[in-house]
Design an enzyme around this catalytic site. Structure first.
Site, PDB file in Angstrom:
ATOM      1  N   ARG A  47       0.785  -1.233   0.000  1.00  0.00           N
ATOM      2  CA  ARG A  47       0.000   0.000   0.000  1.00  0.00           C
ATOM      3  C   ARG A  47       0.821   1.289   0.000  1.00  0.00           C
ATOM      4  NH1 ARG A  47      -5.062   0.381   3.703  1.00  0.00           N
ATOM      5  NH2 ARG A  47      -3.545   0.440   5.386  1.00  0.00           N
ATOM      6  N   ASP A  48       2.139   1.196  -0.141  1.00  0.00           N
ATOM      7  CA  ASP A  48       2.932   2.424  -0.217  1.00  0.00           C
ATOM      8  C   ASP A  48       4.223   2.180  -1.003  1.00  0.00           C
ATOM      9  OD1 ASP A  48       3.234   5.115   0.198  1.00  0.00           O
ATOM     10  OD2 ASP A  48       4.098   4.932   2.197  1.00  0.00           O
TER      11      ASP A  48
END
Length: 232
Positions: A47-48
Site C-alpha cells: 500500500r505504499d
C-alpha cells in the site's frame, strides 16, 4: 551505506546509474512485490510502493522497506476493504465516503502512487500495488517525481498525454540518453509501455504481478490501450 531509490533517481544523490542497473533495480522490486502477493505465507498488500521506500545497498540491490501501511488480505477475498483506526488516530478506509478525493488519497499510501479506483471505491486489492509499481517504473525511466512542484501535475498523467501524442521518448531521463544515445531506447520504451499497462484506471485490466514479472523478463509484445487510462 544504504540509500533510497528516490535520492538516486531524482538527482539528490551524486550517483547517475545507467539503464541496465535501473533494470536490475526494477526486477528486484517486482520480485519483492511478487513475494508479498504470491510467495509469503499470507497475501500482503504493501500500500505504499514508492521510490523513498525502496532501499539500495552498496551494490545497488533493491529491497522494499517501510511496511507501516501494509495489510494482510483475507484469503479468498477478491477485494478487501480495510475498516480500522490506527493507534495514532489515523483513519483507514472508514467513514470517509463524503471526503473529497484528494483527502481520501492521504488515507493510505502517497499521493501520485495511489490508484484512482481505490480513491473512489475505498477498496484495496492486489492491483493497488501494481498501480503504484507502474508509477514507480515511470520514476525510474524518467528521473522525475510522481508529482510536480505545484502538486497538481501527476507524472502518470504526463505519460498518458505523451502516449496520446506519440511522444513517449520525451519521457526518458535525459541522463540516460546523454550517456547511451539511443542504444537502449527500445528497451526503455518497452518499460514505459509496461508501466502504462500497470496504471489502468480499471484494476481488472491491470496485469497481475506474475504477468508484470514475465513482461519485464522477456521480449514479448506489450499491448497498451489507446484510450485514456485515468479518470480524475
Amino acid at each position: 551505506m544504504s540509500r533510497d531509490l528516490h535520492s538516486v533517481i531524482c538527482g539528490e544523490d551524486d550517483m547517475i546509474i545507467d539503464w541496465p542497473t535501473r533494470q536490475n533495480i526494477i526486477l528486484d522490486i517486482i520480485r519483492g512485490v511478487s513475494y508479498l502477493q504470491e510467495g509469503a505465507n499470507e497475501c500482503i498488500a504493501h500500500r505504499d510502493i514508492k521510490p523513498t521506500n525502496i532501499l539500495l545497498d552498496e551494490n545497488l540491490n533493491a529491497k522494499i522497506g517501510d511496511f507501516g501501511l501494509a495489510r494482510i488480505l483475507q484469503p479468498g477475498d477478491a477485494k478487501y476493504a480495510n475498516k480500522e483506526i490506527s493507534t495514532d488516530g489515523r483513519v483507514f478506509l472508514k467513514d470517509i465516503y463524503n471526503f473529497p478525493s484528494y483527502e481520501t488519497c492521504s488515507i493510505f499510501g502517497t499521493c501520485g502512487y495511489v490508484d484512482p479506483e481505490s480513491r473512489q471505491t475505498l477498496i484495496v486489492t492486489l492491483k493497488t500495488d501494481i498501480y503504484s509499481f507502474g508509477v514507480l517504473l515511470l520514476n525510474v525511466v524518467s528521473g522525475r517525481p510522481a508529482m510536480g512542484t505545484n502538486e497538481s501535475t501527476l507524472l502518470s498523467e504526463q505519460a498518458l498525454k505523451l502516449l496520446g501524442e506519440d511522444r513517449l521518448t520525451e519521457l526518458i531521463d535525459p541522463r540516460l540518453l546523454d550517456r547511451e544515445g539511443l542504444i537502449n531506447s527500445s528497451t526503455i520504451l518497452r518499460t514505459i509501455k509496461i508501466a502504462l499497462s500497470c496504471i489502468e484506471f480499471d484494476s481488472e485490466r491491470r496485469p497481475s504481478v506474475s504477468q508484470v514479472l514475465k513482461m519485464l523478463s522477456s521480449e514479448e509484445e506489450i499491448s497498451i490501450p489507446t484510450s485514456p487510462l485515468l479518470k480524475r
